[in-house]
Design a protein around this motif. Structure first.
Motif, PDB file in Angstrom:
ATOM      1  N   GLY A  21      17.097  21.592  37.582  1.00 27.62           N
ATOM      2  CA  GLY A  21      16.086  20.853  36.848  1.00 27.62           C
ATOM      3  C   GLY A  21      16.054  19.354  37.111  1.00 27.62           C
ATOM      4  N   GLU A  22      16.860  18.858  38.052  1.00 27.78           N
ATOM      5  CA  GLU A  22      16.963  17.414  38.292  1.00 27.78           C
ATOM      6  C   GLU A  22      16.406  16.969  39.640  1.00 27.78           C
ATOM      7  N   VAL A  23      15.818  17.889  40.405  1.00 26.13           N
ATOM      8  CA  VAL A  23      15.393  17.532  41.765  1.00 26.13           C
ATOM      9  C   VAL A  23      14.318  16.438  41.758  1.00 26.13           C
ATOM     10  N   ASP A  24      13.354  16.508  40.852  1.00 22.69           N
ATOM     11  CA  ASP A  24      12.302  15.492  40.829  1.00 22.69           C
ATOM     12  C   ASP A  24      12.855  14.114  40.503  1.00 22.69           C
ATOM     13  N   GLN A  25      13.779  14.049  39.564  1.00 21.70           N
ATOM     14  CA  GLN A  25      14.375  12.765  39.210  1.00 21.70           C
ATOM     15  C   GLN A  25      15.241  12.236  40.346  1.00 21.70           C
ATOM     16  N   LEU A  26      15.969  13.120  41.014  1.00 19.19           N
ATOM     17  CA  LEU A  26      16.778  12.706  42.159  1.00 19.19           C
ATOM     18  C   LEU A  26      15.886  12.122  43.252  1.00 19.19           C
ATOM     19  N   ILE A  27      14.805  12.812  43.572  1.00 20.63           N
ATOM     20  CA  ILE A  27      13.886  12.318  44.595  1.00 20.63           C
ATOM     21  C   ILE A  27      13.318  10.963  44.190  1.00 20.63           C
ATOM     22  N   GLN A  28      12.937  10.826  42.943  1.00 19.26           N
ATOM     23  CA  GLN A  28      12.403   9.552  42.460  1.00 19.26           C
ATOM     24  C   GLN A  28      13.432   8.435  42.628  1.00 19.26           C
ATOM     25  N   ASN A  29      14.679   8.704  42.281  1.00 14.85           N
ATOM     26  CA  ASN A  29      15.735   7.695  42.415  1.00 14.85           C
ATOM     27  C   ASN A  29      16.012   7.352  43.883  1.00 14.85           C
ATOM     28  N   LEU A  30      15.979   8.359  44.739  1.00 15.22           N
ATOM     29  CA  LEU A  30      16.214   8.115  46.163  1.00 15.22           C
ATOM     30  C   LEU A  30      15.048   7.358  46.789  1.00 15.22           C
ATOM     31  N   HIS A  31      13.830   7.658  46.356  1.00 12.66           N
ATOM     32  CA  HIS A  31      12.670   6.919  46.870  1.00 12.66           C
ATOM     33  C   HIS A  31      12.782   5.424  46.581  1.00 12.66           C
ATOM     34  N   LYS A  32      13.392   5.059  45.479  1.00 18.61           N
ATOM     35  CA  LYS A  32      13.553   3.641  45.131  1.00 18.61           C
ATOM     36  C   LYS A  32      14.424   2.897  46.146  1.00 18.61           C
ATOM     37  N   LEU A  33      15.295   3.621  46.825  1.00 20.15           N
ATOM     38  CA  LEU A  33      16.200   3.001  47.798  1.00 20.15           C
ATOM     39  C   LEU A  33      15.510   2.674  49.118  1.00 20.15           C
ATOM     40  N   ILE A  34      14.429   3.370  49.420  1.00 23.49           N
ATOM     41  CA  ILE A  34      13.810   3.261  50.742  1.00 23.49           C
ATOM     42  C   ILE A  34      13.282   1.867  51.056  1.00 23.49           C
ATOM     43  N   PRO A  35      12.398   1.276  50.222  1.00 20.12           N
ATOM     44  CA  PRO A  35      11.863  -0.039  50.614  1.00 20.12           C
ATOM     45  C   PRO A  35      12.934  -1.116  50.716  1.00 20.12           C
TER      46      PRO A  35
END
Length: 104
Positions: A21-35
């Motif tokens: 149940g945490e995949v969407d939140q994990l992806i959101q947190n990882l996306h923040k690291l990209i820029p």
């Protein structure tokens, strides 16, 4: 930083398995690291991927100029914050492996 494409660079494969149940939140947190990461001088490639057959498996494929620039990345506050604060809440397990690109 001048990057010579004919020299071997450091490749990092960072695999994360999200908790149930945490995949969407994990992806959101990882996306923040990209820029932030893409602004680092030694970053050549930094892409986030999701396994087609196991959507809870998320992988960063990274390419760095050298070990020194990768080590500097690992000590950035936003990376440390993710592993200290975000990681325990959303990640069941992770593995980070370093590779050396093999040029012909």
């Amino acid at each position: 930083m001048e990057i010579n494409r004919n020299e071997t660079q450091l490749v990092c494969i960072a695999n994360f398995t999200a908790k149930e149940g945490e995949v969407d939140q994990l992806i959101q947190n990882l996306h923040k690291l990209i820029p932030l990461t893409l602004q680092e001088g030694g970053c050549i490639r930094y892409e986030l991927n999701q396994a087609v057959d196991e959507p809870n498996k998320i992988t960063f494929i990274e390419k760095w100029y050298d070990q020194e620039t990768f080590d500097a990345h690992c000590n950035k506050p936003y990376i440390l914050d993710f592993f200290n604060d975000g990681n325990p809440h959303h990640v069941k397990e992770f593995e980070v492996r370093l590779h050396k690109e093999l040029l012909p």
